[in-house]
Design a protein around this motif. Structure first.
Motif, short mmCIF file in Angstrom:
data_model
loop_
_atom_site.label_atom_id
_atom_site.label_comp_id
_atom_site.label_asym_id
_atom_site.label_seq_id
_atom_site.Cartn_x
_atom_site.Cartn_y
_atom_site.Cartn_z
N ILE A 84 0.86 -1.19 0.00
CA ILE A 84 0.00 0.00 0.00
C ILE A 84 0.89 1.23 0.00
N GLU A 85 0.47 2.27 -0.68
CA GLU A 85 1.25 3.50 -0.75
C GLU A 85 0.90 4.42 0.40
N ILE A 86 1.93 4.89 1.10
CA ILE A 86 1.76 5.84 2.20
C ILE A 86 2.39 7.15 1.77
N THR A 87 1.67 8.24 1.92
CA THR A 87 2.18 9.56 1.60
C THR A 87 2.65 10.23 2.88
N ILE A 88 3.86 10.77 2.85
CA ILE A 88 4.42 11.48 4.00
C ILE A 88 4.36 12.97 3.71
N SER A 89 3.65 13.70 4.55
CA SER A 89 3.49 15.15 4.37
C SER A 89 4.45 15.88 5.29
N VAL A 90 5.37 16.64 4.69
CA VAL A 90 6.33 17.39 5.49
C VAL A 90 5.92 18.85 5.66
N GLY A 91 4.94 19.31 4.91
CA GLY A 91 4.48 20.69 5.04
C GLY A 91 3.79 21.16 3.79
N LYS A 92 3.29 22.40 3.86
CA LYS A 92 2.58 23.01 2.74
C LYS A 92 3.18 24.37 2.46
N ASP A 149 5.33 25.62 5.68
CA ASP A 149 4.72 26.07 6.93
C ASP A 149 5.20 25.27 8.14
N LYS A 150 6.25 24.48 7.98
CA LYS A 150 6.77 23.65 9.07
C LYS A 150 8.26 23.91 9.26
N ASN A 151 8.72 23.58 10.47
CA ASN A 151 10.15 23.65 10.77
C ASN A 151 10.77 22.27 10.57
N VAL A 152 12.06 22.21 10.47
CA VAL A 152 12.77 20.95 10.23
C VAL A 152 12.46 19.91 11.30
N ASP A 153 12.31 20.33 12.55
CA ASP A 153 12.09 19.39 13.66
C ASP A 153 10.62 19.06 13.91
N ASP A 154 9.70 19.66 13.15
CA ASP A 154 8.27 19.38 13.34
C ASP A 154 7.95 17.96 12.88
N PRO A 155 6.94 17.34 13.50
CA PRO A 155 6.55 15.99 13.07
C PRO A 155 5.99 16.00 11.65
N VAL A 156 6.17 14.89 10.95
CA VAL A 156 5.57 14.70 9.64
C VAL A 156 4.32 13.85 9.81
N GLU A 157 3.42 13.90 8.83
CA GLU A 157 2.18 13.14 8.91
C GLU A 157 2.15 12.09 7.81
N LEU A 158 1.66 10.90 8.16
CA LEU A 158 1.56 9.79 7.22
C LEU A 158 0.10 9.57 6.87
#
Length: 101
Positions: free
Chosen positions: A26-34, A54-63
């Protein structure tokens, strides 16, 4: 999409060997920011342009699987033979059993 996710143990769980779908990838998309540039600024972008997120380097990413948020994590670099490859260390995982038949 800032929907809360129910957290559970983040350790890998054994696959359900009785389920014929357990070995289907299954394909999972990792969102690092917008980024939200104005169209006039977007039209000016060229090689070597920098587009702030809109995110900093240390902010969590979303799957995501499709539009569904399934986990959050931290980006990290693999070591050894895979040095330089990005990976995600999960810090929160949704309870994926809810709502499934």
């Amino acid at each position: 999409m800032d929907s809360p996710i129910d957290t559970q143990d983040t350790q890998t769980k054994p696959a359900d060997s009785g389920n014929p779908f357990s070995s289907v990838p299954i394909e999972i998309t990792i969102s690092v920011g917008k980024a939200r540039p104005l169209i006039r600024d977007l039209l000016k972008l060229g090689k070597d342009a920098v587009l702030p997120l809109d995110k900093n380097v240390d902010d969590p990413v979303e799957l995501y699987v499709g539009d569904r948020l399934i986990a959050r994590g931290e980006l990290e670099e693999l070591e050894g033979d895979q040095k330089g490859q990005l990976a995600v260390r999960l810090t929160e995982v949704a309870n994926l059993q809810d709502g499934l038949a």
